[in-house]
Design a protein around this motif. Structure first.
Motif, mmCIF file in Angstrom:
data_model
loop_
_atom_site.group_PDB
_atom_site.id
_atom_site.type_symbol
_atom_site.label_atom_id
_atom_site.label_comp_id
_atom_site.label_asym_id
_atom_site.label_seq_id
_atom_site.Cartn_x
_atom_site.Cartn_y
_atom_site.Cartn_z
ATOM 1 N N ALA A 170 0.863 -1.305 0.083
ATOM 2 C CA ALA A 170 0.233 -0.066 -0.239
ATOM 3 C C ALA A 170 0.919 1.436 -0.168
ATOM 4 N N PHE A 171 2.196 1.201 0.505
ATOM 5 C CA PHE A 171 3.286 2.253 0.817
ATOM 6 C C PHE A 171 4.103 2.040 -0.187
ATOM 7 N N GLY A 172 3.724 1.516 -1.617
ATOM 8 C CA GLY A 172 4.488 1.500 -2.423
ATOM 9 C C GLY A 172 5.980 0.726 -2.387
ATOM 10 N N LEU A 173 6.245 -0.842 -1.175
ATOM 11 C CA LEU A 173 7.163 -1.222 -1.174
ATOM 12 C C LEU A 173 7.133 -3.237 -1.020
ATOM 13 N N ILE A 230 -3.835 3.977 3.266
ATOM 14 C CA ILE A 230 -5.207 2.718 4.007
ATOM 15 C C ILE A 230 -5.828 3.110 4.047
ATOM 16 N N ASP A 231 -6.681 3.543 3.814
ATOM 17 C CA ASP A 231 -7.860 4.185 3.077
ATOM 18 C C ASP A 231 -8.852 3.316 2.014
ATOM 19 N N LYS A 232 -7.363 3.277 1.152
ATOM 20 C CA LYS A 232 -7.307 3.126 -0.555
ATOM 21 C C LYS A 232 -7.330 1.422 -0.320
ATOM 22 N N LEU A 233 -6.345 1.003 1.122
ATOM 23 C CA LEU A 233 -6.300 -0.557 0.795
ATOM 24 C C LEU A 233 -7.540 -1.474 1.208
ATOM 25 N N ARG A 234 -7.903 -0.340 2.830
ATOM 26 C CA ARG A 234 -9.955 -0.727 2.834
ATOM 27 C C ARG A 234 -10.528 -0.798 2.054
ATOM 28 N N GLU A 235 -10.123 0.347 0.653
ATOM 29 C CA GLU A 235 -12.210 -0.053 0.201
ATOM 30 C C GLU A 235 -11.214 -1.922 -0.865
ATOM 31 N N THR A 236 -9.875 -2.200 -1.217
ATOM 32 C CA THR A 236 -9.824 -3.107 -1.768
ATOM 33 C C THR A 236 -10.037 -4.763 -1.028
ATOM 34 N N TYR A 237 -9.480 -4.315 0.326
ATOM 35 C CA TYR A 237 -9.653 -5.652 1.018
ATOM 36 C C TYR A 237 -10.543 -5.446 2.254
ATOM 37 N N SER A 238 -11.946 -5.596 2.568
ATOM 38 C CA SER A 238 -12.957 -5.498 3.209
ATOM 39 C C SER A 238 -12.994 -5.835 4.388
ATOM 40 N N PHE A 239 -12.072 -7.029 4.665
ATOM 41 C CA PHE A 239 -11.765 -7.678 6.369
ATOM 42 C C PHE A 239 -11.308 -6.745 6.844
ATOM 43 N N PHE A 240 -10.421 -5.688 6.206
ATOM 44 C CA PHE A 240 -10.057 -5.052 7.324
ATOM 45 C C PHE A 240 -10.633 -3.775 7.907
ATOM 46 N N ALA A 241 -10.549 -3.277 9.560
ATOM 47 C CA ALA A 241 -11.440 -2.052 10.043
ATOM 48 C C ALA A 241 -10.473 -1.855 10.853
ATOM 49 N N ALA A 242 -10.876 -0.068 10.653
ATOM 50 C CA ALA A 242 -10.101 0.634 11.361
ATOM 51 C C ALA A 242 -10.037 0.598 13.145
ATOM 52 N N ASP A 243 -8.811 0.651 12.806
ATOM 53 C CA ASP A 243 -8.945 0.655 14.795
ATOM 54 C C ASP A 243 -7.744 1.337 15.496
ATOM 55 N N SER A 244 -7.373 1.450 16.628
ATOM 56 C CA SER A 244 -7.110 2.447 17.678
ATOM 57 C C SER A 244 -6.128 1.502 18.597
#
Length: 331
Positions: A170-173, A230-244
């Motif tokens: 996601a960060f180009g690495l 990460i916002d873009k990543l979550r659009e692709t992989y819906s099983f990730f949720a925002a967390d803290s």
């Protein structure tokens, strides 16, 4: 002659007693002993076990499945557990929601392998936060700063390794942009203590033992996993949720740290009998069990009926589905 007859009768009665409550062994694959799966697995194993001769539930004894003896088994985590369930070496196991989805559909991590079509969900347990731990003096403030650093991505076959690769991407690495190592979190923490590791990924419920121990002895930081990437990543992989990860979870962590999470799930095979899984789910959400979970581990408080059916990427086992429908959690 009489004594032989008596002995035969005694054996016959003993056999009858044993059949009245057959002992059934139930192995639950967890993860490494330093992670969260292992202690939670132990709590679940105790909760669903009810060996012959146990005190009754209403008398403060076991509220588990009659005759069931469950054990938590240390393992390599999600991928290993799914494979062992598929091969019949485990009756159930913990899996990240992403890994379970990939296995059951034959996509992602399972691309090019036969799908584990019989994989079924017993319960969604709690969110697993993605930790990126770095030495304070390594100059790592975001995922992008991992370039050129010595980074442990967890061991082969772990769900963490897959998620770490997705996050790097996601960060180009890629793995080639870091000096990758493939160690369990406790081993990675040991290397960090010796100054031989800059950062490591860990997916699991907070507080994680290996990280708490490391933070109490060394200056480390929890690196945020956030931003437009990460916002873009979550659009692709819906099983990730925002967390803290809340401030004060680890020593030296003064503020909340934004990250993402996957669900920790208890999965099994469609081959298990419906009544057995129904009994297991009923035992998990029994009032007594819920108190034991809450008292037994920080993540135990999160294992509730309200979250049991959330983020289900794979079909429920019929026994689990029956229970959740009865209590109004599934239509």
């Amino acid at each position: 002659m009489k004594s032989i007859m008596g002995a035969a009768l005694a054996v016959g009665l003993f056999a009858q007693g044993a059949t009245a409550q057959e002992i059934q062994f139930f192995r639950i694959g967890t993860g490494g002993t330093a992670g969260t799966y292992y202690p939670i697995g132990g709590l679940i194993a105790n909760a669903i076990s009810n060996p012959p001769g146990s005190r009754a539930c209403e008398d403060g004894g076991s509220c588990g499945v009659p005759g069931l003896v469950a054990t938590a088994v240390a393992s390599n985590g999600s991928v290993g557990n799914v494979n062992a369930i598929n091969g019949g070496a485990l009756e159930a196991g913990f899996s990240q929601s992403d890994v379970a989805y990939w296995a059951q559909t034959g996509t992602g991590l399972w691309e090019g392998q036969p799908a584990v079509e019989k994989l079924r969900l017993i319960a969604n347990l709690y969110p697993e936060s993605i930790h990126l731990v770095a030495r304070k003096d390594a100059g790592i403030a975001s995922v992008a700063d991992l370039k050129g650093k010595r980074v442990s991505l967890d061991e082969p076959g772990s769900g963490t390794l897959v998620d770490a690769k997705i996050i790097l991407e996601a960060f180009g690495l890629s793995e080639a942009d870091v000096t990758p190592e493939y160690l369990k979190p406790d081993q990675a923490a040991d290397r960090m203590r010796d100054g031989a590791m800059d950062a490591f990924f860990f997916v699991g419920g907070y507080p994680a033992g290996a990280i708490a121990e490391l933070a109490s002895q060394h200056d480390v930081v929890l690196v945020p996993i956030t931003g437009p990437e990460i916002d873009k990543l979550r659009e692709t992989y819906s099983f990730f949720a925002a967390d803290s990860v809340p401030a004060g979870t680890y020593k030296g962590q003064d503020a909340d740290v934004a990250t993402i999470s996957v669900g920790a799930q208890l999965v099994t095979s469609a081959d298990l009998p419906e009544d057995l899984v129904y009994g297991i789910v009923k035992a998990l959400y029994n009032e007594n069990t819920q108190k034991l979970f809450a008292a037994g581990h920080a993540k135990g408080k999160m294992i509730t009926l309200d979250t049991a059916t959330l983020g289900a990427g794979i079909p429920f086992h019929p026994g689990a589905e029956k229970f959740y429908k009865e209590v109004g959690k599934l239509k």
